[in-house]
Structure formats: C-alpha cells, structure tokens
Design an enzyme around this catalytic site. Sequence first.
Site, PDB file in Angstrom:
ATOM      1  CG  LEU A  70      -4.487 -15.597  31.495  1.00 16.64           C
ATOM      2  CD1 LEU A  70      -5.269 -15.143  30.524  1.00 16.64           C
ATOM      3  CD2 LEU A  70      -4.848 -16.046  32.750  1.00 16.64           C
ATOM      4  CB  ILE A 103      -0.892   0.111   1.270  1.00 19.39           C
ATOM      5  CG1 ILE A 103      -0.313  -0.239   2.594  1.00 19.39           C
ATOM      6  CG2 ILE A 103      -2.024  -0.978   1.072  1.00 19.39           C
ATOM      7  CD1 ILE A 103      -1.029   0.259   3.712  1.00 19.39           C
ATOM      8  CB  THR A 162      -8.184  -0.603  16.708  1.00 18.87           C
ATOM      9  OG1 THR A 162      -8.120  -1.463  17.988  1.00 18.87           O
ATOM     10  CG2 THR A 162      -7.165   0.361  16.597  1.00 18.87           C
ATOM     11  CG  ASP A 163     -11.447  -1.350  20.850  1.00 20.91           C
ATOM     12  OD1 ASP A 163     -10.217  -1.923  20.344  1.00 20.91           O
ATOM     13  OD2 ASP A 163     -12.102  -2.103  21.549  1.00 20.91           O
ATOM     14  CD  GLU A 164      -5.483  -2.546  20.758  1.00 23.45           C
ATOM     15  OE1 GLU A 164      -4.112  -2.141  20.799  1.00 23.45           O
ATOM     16  OE2 GLU A 164      -5.667  -3.657  20.594  1.00 23.45           O
ATOM     17  CD  GLU A 181       3.486  -5.474  10.027  1.00 23.04           C
ATOM     18  OE1 GLU A 181       3.465  -6.507  11.097  1.00 23.04           O
ATOM     19  OE2 GLU A 181       3.737  -5.884   8.924  1.00 23.04           O
ATOM     20  NE  ARG A 210       1.170 -18.199  22.377  1.00 20.22           N
ATOM     21  CZ  ARG A 210       1.937 -17.845  23.273  1.00 20.22           C
ATOM     22  NH1 ARG A 210       1.620 -16.874  24.281  1.00 20.22           N
ATOM     23  NH2 ARG A 210       2.960 -18.539  23.807  1.00 20.22           N
ATOM     24  NE  ARG A 257       0.109  -7.440  24.370  1.00 17.23           N
ATOM     25  CZ  ARG A 257      -0.964  -7.564  23.750  1.00 17.23           C
ATOM     26  NH1 ARG A 257      -1.879  -6.803  23.736  1.00 17.23           N
ATOM     27  NH2 ARG A 257      -0.939  -8.751  22.776  1.00 17.23           N
ATOM     28  CB  THR A 290       0.894   3.222  13.867  1.00 24.48           C
ATOM     29  OG1 THR A 290       0.643   1.924  14.210  1.00 24.48           O
ATOM     30  CG2 THR A 290       2.513   3.342  14.283  1.00 24.48           C
ATOM     31  CE  LYS A 291      -5.485   0.450  12.510  1.00 27.06           C
ATOM     32  NZ  LYS A 291      -5.651  -0.053  11.015  1.00 27.06           N
ATOM     33  CE1 TYR A 351      -2.686  -2.274  15.124  1.00 26.59           C
ATOM     34  CE2 TYR A 351      -3.933  -2.411  17.229  1.00 26.59           C
ATOM     35  CZ  TYR A 351      -3.725  -2.457  15.875  1.00 26.59           C
ATOM     36  OH  TYR A 351      -5.048  -2.577  15.351  1.00 26.59           O
ATOM     37  CB  ALA A 396      -3.297  -3.101   4.290  1.00 30.65           C
TER      38      ALA A 396
HETATM   39  P1  NAD Z   1      -3.932  -9.236  10.009  1.00 36.29           P
HETATM   40  O1  NAD Z   1      -2.543  -8.847  10.546  1.00 36.29           O
HETATM   41  O2  NAD Z   1      -4.370 -10.552  10.106  1.00 36.29           O
HETATM   42  O3  NAD Z   1      -3.999  -8.914   8.399  1.00 36.29           O
HETATM   43  C1  NAD Z   1      -3.237  -7.851   8.010  1.00 36.29           C
HETATM   44  C2  NAD Z   1      -3.071  -7.876   6.340  1.00 36.29           C
HETATM   45  O4  NAD Z   1      -2.544  -6.587   5.808  1.00 36.29           O
HETATM   46  C3  NAD Z   1      -2.252  -8.984   5.976  1.00 36.29           C
HETATM   47  O5  NAD Z   1      -2.669  -9.859   4.921  1.00 36.29           O
HETATM   48  C4  NAD Z   1      -0.850  -8.261   5.375  1.00 36.29           C
HETATM   49  O6  NAD Z   1      -0.113  -9.122   4.488  1.00 36.29           O
HETATM   50  C5  NAD Z   1      -1.463  -6.897   5.046  1.00 36.29           C
HETATM   51  N1  NAD Z   1      -0.528  -5.896   4.935  1.00 36.29           N
HETATM   52  C6  NAD Z   1       0.154  -5.362   5.907  1.00 36.29           C
HETATM   53  N2  NAD Z   1       0.988  -4.530   5.739  1.00 36.29           N
HETATM   54  C7  NAD Z   1       0.726  -4.116   4.436  1.00 36.29           C
HETATM   55  C8  NAD Z   1       1.174  -3.359   3.216  1.00 36.29           C
HETATM   56  N3  NAD Z   1       2.151  -2.455   3.825  1.00 36.29           N
HETATM   57  N4  NAD Z   1       0.751  -3.494   1.978  1.00 36.29           N
HETATM   58  C9  NAD Z   1      -0.196  -4.149   1.591  1.00 36.29           C
HETATM   59  N5  NAD Z   1      -0.621  -5.255   2.448  1.00 36.29           N
HETATM   60  C10 NAD Z   1      -0.029  -5.200   3.790  1.00 36.29           C
HETATM   61  O7  NAD Z   1      -4.771  -8.167  10.665  1.00 36.29           O
HETATM   62  P2  NAD Z   1      -6.195  -8.115  10.779  1.00 36.29           P
HETATM   63  O8  NAD Z   1      -6.521  -8.652  12.337  1.00 36.29           O
HETATM   64  O9  NAD Z   1      -7.053  -8.727   9.987  1.00 36.29           O
HETATM   65  O10 NAD Z   1      -6.755  -6.606  11.118  1.00 36.29           O
HETATM   66  C11 NAD Z   1      -7.100  -5.814   9.997  1.00 36.29           C
HETATM   67  C12 NAD Z   1      -7.397  -4.364  10.095  1.00 36.29           C
HETATM   68  O11 NAD Z   1      -8.470  -4.254  11.106  1.00 36.29           O
HETATM   69  C13 NAD Z   1      -6.315  -3.674  10.774  1.00 36.29           C
HETATM   70  O12 NAD Z   1      -6.178  -2.306  10.196  1.00 36.29           O
HETATM   71  C14 NAD Z   1      -6.462  -3.634  12.169  1.00 36.29           C
HETATM   72  O13 NAD Z   1      -5.992  -2.357  12.884  1.00 36.29           O
HETATM   73  C15 NAD Z   1      -7.952  -3.534  12.281  1.00 36.29           C
HETATM   74  N6  NAD Z   1      -8.580  -3.943  13.392  1.00 36.29           N
HETATM   75  C16 NAD Z   1      -8.279  -5.374  13.667  1.00 36.29           C
HETATM   76  C17 NAD Z   1      -8.963  -5.924  15.175  1.00 36.29           C
HETATM   77  C18 NAD Z   1      -8.666  -7.336  15.525  1.00 36.29           C
HETATM   78  O14 NAD Z   1      -9.122  -7.682  16.582  1.00 36.29           O
HETATM   79  N7  NAD Z   1      -7.856  -8.191  14.706  1.00 36.29           N
HETATM   80  C19 NAD Z   1      -9.976  -5.151  15.736  1.00 36.29           C
HETATM   81  C20 NAD Z   1     -10.028  -3.846  15.183  1.00 36.29           C
HETATM   82  C21 NAD Z   1      -9.514  -3.117  14.010  1.00 36.29           C
HETATM   83  O1  TDX Z   2      -0.925 -15.605  24.760  1.00 35.91           O
HETATM   84  C1  TDX Z   2      -1.498 -14.585  24.877  1.00 35.91           C
HETATM   85  N1  TDX Z   2      -2.216 -14.347  26.218  1.00 35.91           N
HETATM   86  C2  TDX Z   2      -2.696 -13.464  26.532  1.00 35.91           C
HETATM   87  O2  TDX Z   2      -3.194 -13.435  27.713  1.00 35.91           O
HETATM   88  C3  TDX Z   2      -1.590 -13.458  23.990  1.00 35.91           C
HETATM   89  C4  TDX Z   2      -1.284 -13.591  22.529  1.00 35.91           C
HETATM   90  C5  TDX Z   2      -2.617 -12.436  24.368  1.00 35.91           C
HETATM   91  N2  TDX Z   2      -3.057 -12.318  25.633  1.00 35.91           N
HETATM   92  C6  TDX Z   2      -3.775 -11.337  26.181  1.00 35.91           C
HETATM   93  C7  TDX Z   2      -3.405  -9.843  25.577  1.00 35.91           C
HETATM   94  C8  TDX Z   2      -4.820  -9.232  25.436  1.00 35.91           C
HETATM   95  O3  TDX Z   2      -5.368  -8.645  26.734  1.00 35.91           O
HETATM   96  O4  TDX Z   2      -5.194 -11.552  25.392  1.00 35.91           O
HETATM   97  C9  TDX Z   2      -5.676 -10.227  25.008  1.00 35.91           C
HETATM   98  C10 TDX Z   2      -5.940 -10.191  23.617  1.00 35.91           C
HETATM   99  O5  TDX Z   2      -4.620 -10.264  22.845  1.00 35.91           O
HETATM  100  P1  TDX Z   2      -4.442 -10.087  21.177  1.00 35.91           P
HETATM  101  O6  TDX Z   2      -5.027 -11.110  20.620  1.00 35.91           O
HETATM  102  O7  TDX Z   2      -2.953  -9.790  21.130  1.00 35.91           O
HETATM  103  O8  TDX Z   2      -5.296  -8.912  20.831  1.00 35.91           O
HETATM  104  P2  TDX Z   2      -5.082  -7.165  21.502  1.00 35.91           P
HETATM  105  O9  TDX Z   2      -3.837  -6.918  21.820  1.00 35.91           O
HETATM  106  O10 TDX Z   2      -6.305  -6.949  22.385  1.00 35.91           O
HETATM  107  O11 TDX Z   2      -5.531  -6.327  19.945  1.00 35.91           O
HETATM  108  C11 TDX Z   2      -6.441  -7.183  19.033  1.00 35.91           C
HETATM  109  O12 TDX Z   2      -7.666  -6.121  19.283  1.00 35.91           O
HETATM  110  C12 TDX Z   2      -7.484  -4.907  18.772  1.00 35.91           C
HETATM  111  C13 TDX Z   2      -5.986  -6.908  17.577  1.00 35.91           C
HETATM  112  O13 TDX Z   2      -4.580  -7.682  17.719  1.00 35.91           O
HETATM  113  C14 TDX Z   2      -5.680  -5.551  17.177  1.00 35.91           C
HETATM  114  O14 TDX Z   2      -5.140  -5.522  15.827  1.00 35.91           O
HETATM  115  C15 TDX Z   2      -6.908  -4.916  17.442  1.00 35.91           C
HETATM  116  O15 TDX Z   2      -6.713  -3.497  16.867  1.00 35.91           O
END
Ligand code: NAD
Ligand code: TDX
Length: 331
Positions: free
Chosen positions: A203, A58, A120-122, A80, A190, A270, A150-151, A147, A78
């Site tokens: 945990l 991107i 994200t809500d973060e 990280e 995980r 963490r 940057t969001k 993270y 897209a």
């Molecule tokens: P993910 O890490 O599973 O997927 C990210 C995807 O983006 C991957 O396919 C990766 O290859 C691609 N990507 C990363 N950098 C790129 C770049 N520079 N150019 C092109 N492609 C790139 O992430 P996810 O958990 O699916 O999250 C997706 C979006 O949703 C993110 O913007 C994240 O901030 C947001 N989000 C995630 C959660 C959650 O619970 N996972 C909650 C709220 C918001």
């Molecule tokens: O092994 C673990 N044990 C554990 O206790 C891992 C991997 C996480 N945790 C805890 C950390 C968090 O309190 O679990 C909770 C969830 O962890 P993650 O899956 O890493 O999510 P979080 O950090 O909450 O962020 C996620 O939600 C918001 C997504 O990864 C983000 O992309 C999104 O923005």
Amino acid sequence: MRLLVTGGAGFIGSNFVHYVLSHTEHTVTVLDKLSYAGNLASLDGLDPARFRFVLGDIQDASLIATLTPDHDAIVHYAAESHNDNSLSDPRPFLESNIIGTYTLLEAARASGIRFHHISTDEVYGDLDLDDPARFTENTPYNPSSPYSSTKASSDLLVRAWTRSFGVRATISNCSNNYGPYQHVEKFIPRQITNVLRGERPRLYGTGENVRDWIHADDHSSAVLTILERGVVGETYLIGADGEKNNRSVIELILTQLGHPADAYDLVADRPGHDLRYAIDSAKLRTSLGWVPRFADFETGLADTIAWYRNNEAWWAPHKDAAEARYRTQGQ
Ligand code: NAD
Ligand code: TDX
C-alpha cells in the site's frame, strides 16, 4: 459498424472487444503494437469472421491509411497507461499518447470516419477527501503526472481537430477500471497476485487515497452507447459511484482470499500521488440513458479474484518483471 480498435490487446481494449463481439453485430479490427502491456492471449477465442488483429504502431500514418477505408469508426484506447512508469520514463507517454493520437486524428480527418477517444478522469487532477464536489464535463483540466498530462494533451487535440477540421469525434473520461485481463503492474491485480503467490500486498503512503472503481464491462457498455448515440463534439464522463480508499480495497482482497485484513505492508508513496478521484456521470445517464450493471464492488471484485486464480498462465509470465520494476522504486 466496422470498428478499428486501437490498443485492443490491452486491459480495457480487450474487454471492449469481447463485449462488442458478444453484445452486437459490429466487426472489429484491433491495431496494437503489443508493448509490454499488450497481450494477444487476451483476444483468444474470438470469431475470425468478425475479428482480426493488425500488429502496428498508432504513430505509423501509412499503415493507418491502409486501414481507415474499411472501417466506420476508430475507437482509440492505445496509450501508455501507468502513472508509475510515467514518473521513471515519460518519453513513451508523449510519443504514444500525444503523437499517436495526433496521427490517428489526421487519419480520421483525411478519411472522414468517426472517432471516439478514450480518456481518463485524471485529466481533472484530484479532489480533497471531504470535498462534496465530483468531476463533471465542466471541471477545469489540472493534470498532475506525466501520464495524465499527456492524456489531457490528447483530449485537447481531439477538441481542436473537431472544431478546426470537422473531425466527427466524441471523448469519454472514465474512472479507475477493474476486471479480467488487467496488467499485474496495476493496483488491484498486483495485490491479488501477490496474495495468490504468498506475498504481502503493498500500500502506497497511508492508503487514504480514493479511487472511483468501475467494472471494465460497464466502461465498455458506456463507450458503445456513446459510439451509437453520442453527439459529435461532446465529452461524456463515465463512472459508477464506486469510491473506495486504497486501504479498504486491500482489506477486501485479503479477506476475500481468507487472510487477516491487516496482512499488508506500507511502502513509499508515489511522488505527486493524486488524493481522490470522483465522477459525476449524470450527463451520460440522463442524455443517453446509460446505466452501469456492476453496482456491487464486492461481487465484481470476487469475480476478478476468481479470474486471476483461474488464469495464472495469463499473468505469471509478467509478474516477476513488474515486481522487479517496483523493487527499484522501493515499492
Ligand atoms: P493498457 O496499458 O492495459 O493497454 C494499452 C494497450 O495499448 C496495450 O495493448 C499496448 O500494446 C497498446 N499500445 C500502447 N502504445 C501503443 C502504440 N503506440 N501503438 C499501438 N498500440 C499501443 O491500458 P488500459 O488500462 O487498458 O487503458 C486503455 C485506455 O484507457 C488508455 O487510453 C487509458 O488512458 C484509458 N483509461 C484507463 C483507465 C484504467 O483504469 N486503466 C481508466 C480510464 C481511462
Ligand atoms: O502497489 C500499489 N499500491 C498502491 O497503493 C499500486 C500499483 C498502486 N497503489 C495505489 C496508487 C493509486 O492511488 O493504488 C491506486 C491505484 O493505482 P493504479 O492502479 O496505478 O491506478 P491509477 O494511478 O489510479 O490510474 C489508473 O486509473 C486511471 C490507470 O492506471 C490509469 O490508466 C487511468 O487513467
């Protein structure tokens, strides 16, 4: 609509693509660089008449300029996405999440196409466990990790490009997603895959941290609603009233898989670990009529466990590398 979906080979993006192709007539182009978190297998079986994949970054402005003329909207997933990785190496987060979003906004500005930013809500920081408040669209930004900062930066860029340059953008900030195709580095996959492999769940800290869980399909239906009916310039919070502490989620996974609820290990916390997230999604529900469908977390979790049990070939190649990274962090 002809949608250009960035990050569509990741967890939530791939769920969105499946959702769009099975619930609408829209067509989809995925632009994804296939980082460690991207997986083409998550897009297997899609109708080639309505779906195509483009490998690319991107941050590549000239590639994006070749794609925008054939699309009506960019749906920008897209990024990280993993907090733990952002603590050990923040740079890719600045590059993809900030410069990447900037590059896409410039493309939307030049072409005039609609832009929806997934966030994200973060960005709002965290809440105390007993705080009656939940995040709303008016909560001040207060991100904690590399993270989430940057969001938050990317959200502010979207707002600035809307106000200063008239980019037709909306933003959504969603809570923690669960469901199929989530990378094994994340909390729920995980722990499920640990138990399936005969290893104990891990945990962080004491496990009292609360996350507000939403099924990825409910996130997808909300994004589609905003794309189709949202007001340009507005932000919408997405959540499904799914607050649970981490300890109770691990206990549910263990019992659903037939193990004692206490068969997990406590590991190093963490750094800077956010305590609690909680979303008030009243604006989205009231103004656009959105309702989540996965009201019952235990049923959604059981479906997710079944998916990981049935799709070991999808996750097994990534499990050892994810666990090797955690071992270096004592987690
Ligand atoms: P993910 O890490 O599973 O997927 C990210 C995807 O983006 C991957 O396919 C990766 O290859 C691609 N990507 C990363 N950098 C790129 C770049 N520079 N150019 C092109 N492609 C790139 O992430 P996810 O958990 O699916 O999250 C997706 C979006 O949703 C993110 O913007 C994240 O901030 C947001 N989000 C995630 C959660 C959650 O619970 N996972 C909650 C709220 C918001
Ligand atoms: O092994 C673990 N044990 C554990 O206790 C891992 C991997 C996480 N945790 C805890 C950390 C968090 O309190 O679990 C909770 C969830 O962890 P993650 O899956 O890493 O999510 P979080 O950090 O909450 O962020 C996620 O939600 C918001 C997504 O990864 C983000 O992309 C999104 O923005």
